[in-house]
Design a protein around this motif. Structure first.
Motif: not given
Length: 312
Positions: A158, A179, A181, A195, A198, A202, A257-258, A265, A270
């Motif tokens: 990442h 971070d 996001p 995305e 991610v 996650t 959040t993720y 968002r 966040d």
């Protein structure tokens, strides 16, 4: 701001609090939490190392959780405090990469460590006769090394990708640390594939461990209800409720959040949610595990007795 961003490779962290007296008071509160978390987690790690009675799989895993929490909060708060007090919001390209690497490593590893701790309690309560075999030293070592290794690999992937995205207009990150996001919307290319990745990672590092924890404690609760000993039920429920409290504080805001798509968002939301899993959880873990654990309190007294005060 536009001119600065086009001529510099640094990023700007807009921070968590406004530059006023209210922001300063809130920052001092965060600094106090940071001190408590640092002392609590380093103290827990040292206590488990010094007391031979705590040299068991459960406490070895707990020491890794404390070490992760210590590194977790140290990767974000000191830079935030420095930027606020100095009035400088910038963070170097390298500094952003280092901060992101340690944050993502701890974020991925902690979920796996929490799942390992749940499995340890499942074996101890549901299969106590098999505990020495299922939780042998070699197994315990693997349960420690695997989270660190997988978390690091995920973090490298990442961090490498995010830092190689083209940022065409603004490098102002609306967050108090680097971070994912918060940085993805700044890219001037389509990031829908990333995305999705991610979302997948996650799920692997958060949802899969959470499901493992849920299954483990479901079996534990079923076993506890069939116990004849009230003391055994009380101890089991205390251990499980402690662990589930930690898991809830960690997983809920992190997942919210993720897992949200970019268009849903909100930076302010966040940032507030990030306070839970980056600042509050590292402080609460040593408090929860020490104040509700007689073995840890006993170890504190024994270790404290190893260092008697000097006579004048």
């Amino acid at each position: 701001m536009e001119k600065w961003n086009k001529t510099s490779s640094d990023f700007i962290l807009l921070g968590l609090f406004p530059q006023n007296q209210t922001g300063l008071l809130l920052l001092l509160l965060i600094l106090l939490i940071f001190i408590l978390a640092s002392v609590g987690n380093s103290g827990m790690t040292a206590l488990i190392f010094l007391d031979p009675r705590l040299h068991t799989p459960m406490y070895f895993l707990l020491s890794q959780l404390s070490l992760m929490d210590l590194m977790y909060i140290s990767s974000t708060v000191p830079k935030m405090v420095y930027n606020f007090l100095s009035g400088q919001k910038s963070i170097s390209f390298l500094g952003c990469g280092v901060q992101m690497f340690f944050f993502l490593t701890m974020a991925g590893s902690e979920g796996l460590i929490l799942a390992s701790m749940a499995y340890d309690r499942f074996v101890a309560i549901c299969h106590p006769l098999h505990y020495p075999i299922r939780m042998s030293k070699s197994v315990c070592l693997k349960m420690i090394l695997v989270p660190w290794t997988l978390g690091s690999i995920n973090s490298v992937a990442h961090t490498f990708y995010i830092l190689h995205l083209p940022y065409c207009t603004s490098r102002a990150i609306n967050h108090f640390f680097c971070d994912v996001p918060a940085m993805v919307p700044l890219a001037c290319v389509d990031t829908w594939v990333y995305e999705y990745m991610v979302f997948v990672s996650t799920g692997l590092f958060l949802i899969v461990p959470f499901l493992g924890i849920t299954v483990s404690y479901g079996r534990v609760i079923f076993t506890v209800f069939h116990m004849r000993s009230k003391e055994g039920r009380r101890k089991a429920f205390t251990t499980c409720s402690t662990h589930l409290t930690v898991v809830t504080f960690y997983c809920a805001p992190f997942a919210y959040t993720y897992f949200r798509p970019k268009n849903l968002r909100f930076p302010a939301e966040d940032k507030n949610l990030a306070v839970f899993y980056t600042i509050l959880t590292p402080m609460l873990n040593p408090i929860i595990y020490s104040l509700r654990n007689k073995e840890v309190l006993g170890a504190m007294r024994r270790v404290w007795g190893m260092f008697p005060p000097r006579k004048k």
